[in-house]
Design an enzyme around this catalytic site. Sequence first.
Site, PDB file in Angstrom:
ATOM      1  N   LYS A  22       0.831  -1.222   0.000  1.00 50.26           N
ATOM      2  CA  LYS A  22       0.000   0.000   0.000  1.00 50.26           C
ATOM      3  C   LYS A  22       0.856   1.258   0.000  1.00 50.26           C
ATOM      4  O   LYS A  22       0.620   2.170  -0.786  1.00 50.26           O
ATOM      5  CB  LYS A  22      -0.898  -0.003   1.238  1.00 50.26           C
ATOM      6  CG  LYS A  22      -1.458   1.348   1.599  1.00 50.26           C
ATOM      7  CD  LYS A  22      -2.148   1.329   2.954  1.00 50.26           C
ATOM      8  CE  LYS A  22      -2.406   2.696   3.515  1.00 50.26           C
ATOM      9  NZ  LYS A  22      -1.291   3.288   4.250  1.00 50.26           N
ATOM     10  N   ASN A  23       1.848   1.314   0.888  1.00 49.78           N
ATOM     11  CA  ASN A  23       2.585   2.572   1.020  1.00 49.78           C
ATOM     12  C   ASN A  23       3.540   2.842  -0.143  1.00 49.78           C
ATOM     13  O   ASN A  23       4.023   3.956  -0.290  1.00 49.78           O
ATOM     14  CB  ASN A  23       3.289   2.649   2.382  1.00 49.78           C
ATOM     15  CG  ASN A  23       2.277   2.854   3.507  1.00 49.78           C
ATOM     16  OD1 ASN A  23       1.125   3.219   3.254  1.00 49.78           O
ATOM     17  ND2 ASN A  23       2.679   2.600   4.739  1.00 49.78           N
ATOM     18  N   CYS A 116      -5.252   8.345   8.573  1.00 55.76           N
ATOM     19  CA  CYS A 116      -5.534   7.893   9.942  1.00 55.76           C
ATOM     20  C   CYS A 116      -5.177   8.966  10.957  1.00 55.76           C
ATOM     21  O   CYS A 116      -4.205   9.694  10.789  1.00 55.76           O
ATOM     22  CB  CYS A 116      -4.719   6.632  10.242  1.00 55.76           C
ATOM     23  SG  CYS A 116      -5.201   5.212   9.263  1.00 55.76           S
ATOM     24  N   ARG A 121       0.320  15.070  12.556  1.00 52.48           N
ATOM     25  CA  ARG A 121       1.041  14.564  11.376  1.00 52.48           C
ATOM     26  C   ARG A 121       1.348  15.736  10.449  1.00 52.48           C
ATOM     27  O   ARG A 121       0.757  15.882   9.382  1.00 52.48           O
ATOM     28  CB  ARG A 121       0.208  13.493  10.655  1.00 52.48           C
ATOM     29  CG  ARG A 121      -0.070  12.283  11.524  1.00 52.48           C
ATOM     30  CD  ARG A 121      -0.851  11.212  10.791  1.00 52.48           C
ATOM     31  NE  ARG A 121      -0.029  10.444   9.882  1.00 52.48           N
ATOM     32  CZ  ARG A 121      -0.505   9.469   9.105  1.00 52.48           C
ATOM     33  NH1 ARG A 121      -1.804   9.176   9.124  1.00 52.48           N
ATOM     34  NH2 ARG A 121       0.290   8.788   8.315  1.00 52.48           N
ATOM     35  N   ASP A 304       3.678   0.777  12.194  1.00 53.96           N
ATOM     36  CA  ASP A 304       2.448   0.210  11.610  1.00 53.96           C
ATOM     37  C   ASP A 304       2.148  -1.197  12.132  1.00 53.96           C
ATOM     38  O   ASP A 304       1.056  -1.719  11.886  1.00 53.96           O
ATOM     39  CB  ASP A 304       2.553   0.168  10.082  1.00 53.96           C
ATOM     40  CG  ASP A 304       2.706   1.556   9.496  1.00 53.96           C
ATOM     41  OD1 ASP A 304       2.290   2.518  10.162  1.00 53.96           O
ATOM     42  OD2 ASP A 304       3.252   1.677   8.392  1.00 53.96           O
TER      43      ASP A 304
HETATM   44  N1  EPU Z   1       6.768  14.390  10.500  1.00 50.68           N
HETATM   45  C1  EPU Z   1       6.971  15.720  10.749  1.00 50.68           C
HETATM   46  N2  EPU Z   1       7.002  16.579   9.693  1.00 50.68           N
HETATM   47  C2  EPU Z   1       6.826  16.162   8.413  1.00 50.68           C
HETATM   48  C3  EPU Z   1       6.611  14.796   8.160  1.00 50.68           C
HETATM   49  C4  EPU Z   1       6.583  13.930   9.225  1.00 50.68           C
HETATM   50  O1  EPU Z   1       7.125  16.128  11.895  1.00 50.68           O
HETATM   51  O2  EPU Z   1       6.860  16.998   7.503  1.00 50.68           O
HETATM   52  C5  EPU Z   1       6.747  13.428  11.614  1.00 50.68           C
HETATM   53  C6  EPU Z   1       5.421  12.707  11.738  1.00 50.68           C
HETATM   54  O3  EPU Z   1       4.492  13.451  12.495  1.00 50.68           O
HETATM   55  C7  EPU Z   1       5.811  11.400  12.395  1.00 50.68           C
HETATM   56  C8  EPU Z   1       7.201  11.145  11.813  1.00 50.68           C
HETATM   57  O4  EPU Z   1       7.668  12.390  11.321  1.00 50.68           O
HETATM   58  O5  EPU Z   1       5.932  11.583  13.780  1.00 50.68           O
HETATM   59  C9  EPU Z   1       7.250  10.119  10.703  1.00 50.68           C
HETATM   60  O6  EPU Z   1       6.308  10.477   9.705  1.00 50.68           O
HETATM   61  P1  EPU Z   1       6.462  10.076   8.167  1.00 50.68           P
HETATM   62  O7  EPU Z   1       6.478  11.311   7.358  1.00 50.68           O
HETATM   63  O8  EPU Z   1       7.602   9.118   8.018  1.00 50.68           O
HETATM   64  O9  EPU Z   1       5.107   9.339   7.936  1.00 50.68           O
HETATM   65  P2  EPU Z   1       4.230   9.373   6.644  1.00 50.68           P
HETATM   66  O10 EPU Z   1       5.115   9.428   5.450  1.00 50.68           O
HETATM   67  O11 EPU Z   1       3.176  10.393   6.751  1.00 50.68           O
HETATM   68  C10 EPU Z   1       4.260   6.812   6.259  1.00 50.68           C
HETATM   69  C11 EPU Z   1       3.222   5.749   6.122  1.00 50.68           C
HETATM   70  C12 EPU Z   1       2.603   5.455   7.470  1.00 50.68           C
HETATM   71  C13 EPU Z   1       3.690   5.051   8.432  1.00 50.68           C
HETATM   72  C14 EPU Z   1       4.778   6.134   8.489  1.00 50.68           C
HETATM   73  C15 EPU Z   1       5.950   5.771   9.365  1.00 50.68           C
HETATM   74  C16 EPU Z   1       2.401   6.212   3.918  1.00 50.68           C
HETATM   75  C17 EPU Z   1       1.298   6.677   3.073  1.00 50.68           C
HETATM   76  N3  EPU Z   1       2.187   6.232   5.214  1.00 50.68           N
HETATM   77  O12 EPU Z   1       3.561   7.955   6.729  1.00 50.68           O
HETATM   78  O13 EPU Z   1       1.724   4.360   7.249  1.00 50.68           O
HETATM   79  O14 EPU Z   1       3.138   4.872   9.715  1.00 50.68           O
HETATM   80  O15 EPU Z   1       5.265   6.397   7.175  1.00 50.68           O
HETATM   81  O16 EPU Z   1       6.570   4.633   8.889  1.00 50.68           O
HETATM   82  O17 EPU Z   1       3.444   5.790   3.436  1.00 50.68           O
HETATM   83  C18 EPU Z   1      -0.082   2.935   7.695  1.00 50.68           C
HETATM   84  O18 EPU Z   1       0.272   2.293   6.691  1.00 50.68           O
HETATM   85  O19 EPU Z   1      -0.941   2.537   8.525  1.00 50.68           O
HETATM   86  C19 EPU Z   1       0.543   4.242   7.945  1.00 50.68           C
HETATM   87  C20 EPU Z   1       0.041   5.146   8.774  1.00 50.68           C
END
Ligand code: EPU
Length: 428
Positions: A22-23, A116, A121, A304
């Site tokens: 998915k991701n 979610c 975030r 996750d």
């Molecule tokens: N963060 C910031 N600033 C940003 C971006 C992120 O402070 O600009 C913080 C977030 O708040 C969090 C941490 O950095 O505390 C990590 O966030 P990340 O950006 O890595 O998460 P994401 O890219 O939004 C993806 C997955 C998530 C998974 C996370 C961590 C996708 C679409 N989503 O989210 O997947 O939990 O990486 O591995 O790729 C899931 O599949 O259930 C899911 C939530």
Amino acid sequence: MEKLKIAGGYSLKGTIKVSGAKNSAVALIPATILAETPVTIEGLPNISDVGILKTLLEEIGGAVTFEDGEMVVDPTQMVSMPLPNGKVKKLRASYYLMGAMLGRFKKAVIGLPGGCHLGPRPIDQHIKGFEALGAKVTNEQGAIYLRADELHGARIYLDVVSVGATINIMLAAVKAKGKTVIENAAKEPEIIDVATLLTNMGAKIKGAGTDVIRIEGVESLNGCRHTIIPDRIEAGTFMLLGAAAGDGVLIDNVIPHHLESLTAKLREMGVPIEVGDEQIFIGKGEHLKAVDIKTLVYPGFPTDLQQPFTSLLTKAEGTSVVTDTIYSARFKHIDELRRMNANIKVEGRSAIINGPTTLQGAKVKASDLRAGAALVIAGLMAEGITEVTGLEHIDRGYSNLVEKLEGLGATIWREKMTEEEMEQQKSL
Ligand code: EPU
């Protein structure tokens, strides 16, 4: 609206196949916007996030077909149409439309992403990256406006290791003039998958999968054929349900290297595991020991999987502590597990689980995708019938879950919710 019903307490046995990640999917699909000829992606999962992204590409003029997991995107007629809200809000990963549209059209208007609710975030690191590449970024009434006369390479140090920011900056930078360096980049396998697609399209990217990614901008990108990687989180969920309620479960279509942190923890608990090249076998999980887990960025233990892991820990002897260092509020499943007789409390960023307890079937609600996975595992372990509502979350990320679990002998089915039940849901 439907709910899921599970008759628990039976042993699952057999082979279960993992779908595409998915991701990765949610980034690969927007990446096709950058090409000048059609792109084919094979092995996509049958989940609602993929369906929504397909319609978003169509809204901006893409011609898209999707059959048997194969999506063909013809991006030639796409235009930078504003996508202020609506479907964009349904998934977090709609933020990848920002990087991809900025990269191709030098402008985009995208509603703030949904997804979610796991605590704050922010997307400040994405925006910092776009600005470094020369874009002007403003937030106007809940939509992000991105504009640039020209994108130019830059050196960008991420203050927070972020999967989304790393991929989004790659998408915006592959056609920027000159060299971009992303430092303190995330290293998740999905980043390598997106870099592989972009490279096959003609991009020049080095270092994806390490914490320094170097990109040399190119003039144009072309279509290609790409096969997505298997979903390590879905595979991990199946490993956990095998340990929780199985009597010999073989998980097929896995890259075992992606799951080493989970495999190590399960072995520490006493779960018998055999690892093959593309398969993982989970033996019956008996007399399990309590363990502590702390979520970390890849290759650490994935956030996750902490929610589904918690369900398994209710079966372990002793006290386990699950700490989420990535998301402060990813604990909405705990109250639901307590309804099922689990002995768990939340303290700050940790859940403390005392076991073993025998879970009892109950009516529970999935508040988010992985909370849903946790409740399905709990339902399979529990005595009696469990009803899970909030299926729209599970459908975002698990492809054909009911059919796959039936293949292991689970008694699980979807049922229409009554008017009264739907009213109750709204008031919760
Ligand atoms: N963060 C910031 N600033 C940003 C971006 C992120 O402070 O600009 C913080 C977030 O708040 C969090 C941490 O950095 O505390 C990590 O966030 P990340 O950006 O890595 O998460 P994401 O890219 O939004 C993806 C997955 C998530 C998974 C996370 C961590 C996708 C679409 N989503 O989210 O997947 O939990 O990486 O591995 O790729 C899931 O599949 O259930 C899911 C939530």
